[in-house]
Write a protein that holds these residues in place. Sequence first.
Motif, PDB file in Angstrom:
ATOM      1  N   ASP A  19       0.729  -1.020   0.059  1.00  0.00           N
ATOM      2  CA  ASP A  19      -0.021   0.168   0.038  1.00  0.00           C
ATOM      3  C   ASP A  19       0.798   1.225  -0.094  1.00  0.00           C
ATOM      4  O   ASP A  19       0.646   1.986  -0.765  1.00  0.00           O
ATOM      5  N   HIS A  20       1.852   1.468   1.030  1.00  0.00           N
ATOM      6  CA  HIS A  20       2.561   2.295   0.962  1.00  0.00           C
ATOM      7  C   HIS A  20       3.992   2.113   1.833  1.00  0.00           C
ATOM      8  O   HIS A  20       4.125   1.348   2.447  1.00  0.00           O
ATOM      9  N   VAL A  21       4.930   3.176   1.638  1.00  0.00           N
ATOM     10  CA  VAL A  21       6.225   3.005   2.568  1.00  0.00           C
ATOM     11  C   VAL A  21       6.141   4.177   3.434  1.00  0.00           C
ATOM     12  O   VAL A  21       5.955   5.455   2.830  1.00  0.00           O
ATOM     13  N   SER A  22       6.734   4.230   4.545  1.00  0.00           N
ATOM     14  CA  SER A  22       6.859   5.461   5.407  1.00  0.00           C
ATOM     15  C   SER A  22       8.001   5.894   5.896  1.00  0.00           C
ATOM     16  O   SER A  22       9.062   5.231   6.029  1.00  0.00           O
ATOM     17  N   TYR A  23       8.216   7.132   5.716  1.00  0.00           N
ATOM     18  CA  TYR A  23       9.686   7.717   5.843  1.00  0.00           C
ATOM     19  C   TYR A  23       9.276   8.853   7.025  1.00  0.00           C
ATOM     20  O   TYR A  23       8.707   9.619   6.948  1.00  0.00           O
ATOM     21  N   ALA A  24      10.173   8.876   7.968  1.00  0.00           N
ATOM     22  CA  ALA A  24      10.223   9.543   9.204  1.00  0.00           C
ATOM     23  C   ALA A  24      10.985  11.013   8.775  1.00  0.00           C
ATOM     24  O   ALA A  24      12.046  10.944   8.089  1.00  0.00           O
ATOM     25  N   ALA A  25      10.448  12.225   9.333  1.00  0.00           N
ATOM     26  CA  ALA A  25      10.937  13.425   8.776  1.00  0.00           C
ATOM     27  C   ALA A  25      12.405  13.455   9.449  1.00  0.00           C
ATOM     28  O   ALA A  25      12.838  13.199  10.418  1.00  0.00           O
ATOM     29  N   GLU A  26      13.333  14.143   8.739  1.00  0.00           N
ATOM     30  CA  GLU A  26      14.550  14.618   8.981  1.00  0.00           C
ATOM     31  C   GLU A  26      14.556  15.550   9.952  1.00  0.00           C
ATOM     32  O   GLU A  26      13.495  16.107  10.318  1.00  0.00           O
ATOM     33  N   GLY A  79      -1.525   2.731  -7.350  1.00  0.00           N
ATOM     34  CA  GLY A  79      -2.280   2.797  -6.228  1.00  0.00           C
ATOM     35  C   GLY A  79      -1.334   2.784  -4.851  1.00  0.00           C
ATOM     36  O   GLY A  79      -1.828   2.382  -3.771  1.00  0.00           O
ATOM     37  N   ARG A  80      -0.296   3.265  -5.038  1.00  0.00           N
ATOM     38  CA  ARG A  80       0.691   3.403  -3.730  1.00  0.00           C
ATOM     39  C   ARG A  80       1.077   4.683  -3.694  1.00  0.00           C
ATOM     40  O   ARG A  80       0.834   5.732  -4.322  1.00  0.00           O
ATOM     41  N   TYR A  81       1.668   5.020  -2.446  1.00  0.00           N
ATOM     42  CA  TYR A  81       2.317   6.576  -2.076  1.00  0.00           C
ATOM     43  C   TYR A  81       3.437   6.184  -1.100  1.00  0.00           C
ATOM     44  O   TYR A  81       3.472   5.262  -0.581  1.00  0.00           O
ATOM     45  N   VAL A  82       3.878   7.309  -0.880  1.00  0.00           N
ATOM     46  CA  VAL A  82       5.153   7.571   0.033  1.00  0.00           C
ATOM     47  C   VAL A  82       4.631   8.508   1.067  1.00  0.00           C
ATOM     48  O   VAL A  82       4.059   9.361   0.850  1.00  0.00           O
ATOM     49  N   GLU A  83       4.626   7.800   2.150  1.00  0.00           N
ATOM     50  CA  GLU A  83       4.161   8.704   3.410  1.00  0.00           C
ATOM     51  C   GLU A  83       5.494   9.519   4.270  1.00  0.00           C
ATOM     52  O   GLU A  83       6.112   8.633   4.605  1.00  0.00           O
TER      53      GLU A  83
END
Length: 212
Positions: A4-11, A51-55
């Motif tokens: 569904d998506h991949v998650s990236y924490a704010a720098e 149908g995917r996204y980067v969060e």
Amino acid sequence: MRLDHVSYAAEADGLMATAERLGATLGVEPVDGGYHPRFGTRNVLLPVAGGRYVEVVEAMEHPSAEKEPFGQVVRARSLTGGGWIGWVVAVDDIEPVEQRLGRLSVPGNRHRPDGVELRWRQIGVAGMQADPQLPFLVCWESGPQYHPSTGGSDDVAIETLQIAGDPHRVREWLGLDPAYEARTVDFTFVAPHGTPGLMTVSFSTRRGPVVV
């Protein structure tokens, strides 16, 4: 069941700067995703093909971010400089997953800046927190027209996830056959040197391949 998506924490420079940097790298316009009141986080989205996204996500100064596993994971990753948190699998029915894992899913929601409320159920964040190679799972309750990938660029797609970990452990966690192979996204597993987890995500873009 699908990615569904991949998650990236704010720098260190914050949510918007991180999202704008990633968006410029991929050629995708960031979209303000709004707040997750239950988890004490907020996000910016980079919709892509399939149908995917980067969060891109950060923890707020809110009690929920201290209490809820997702907020804890996001804050911990940002405190170490930010970067990939993990990957998320969507299912059409969360009940069989609840039965298999022996626990209940939890509701999630967020309000977009335009006032639309997105609703879903999720399960497995604590499992990801304990073993970051594992995804957590979501079941969207809002209509497909509200999925965060809506309006995504067909020119940018997730191609490969490189994960430090054991593919057999991941298949077992997801309830998949030991020989299962994904069809639309490649998964590359490497032996972890230190903490397992999502290491890189490779994208196809109009400018050529990009690895983050």
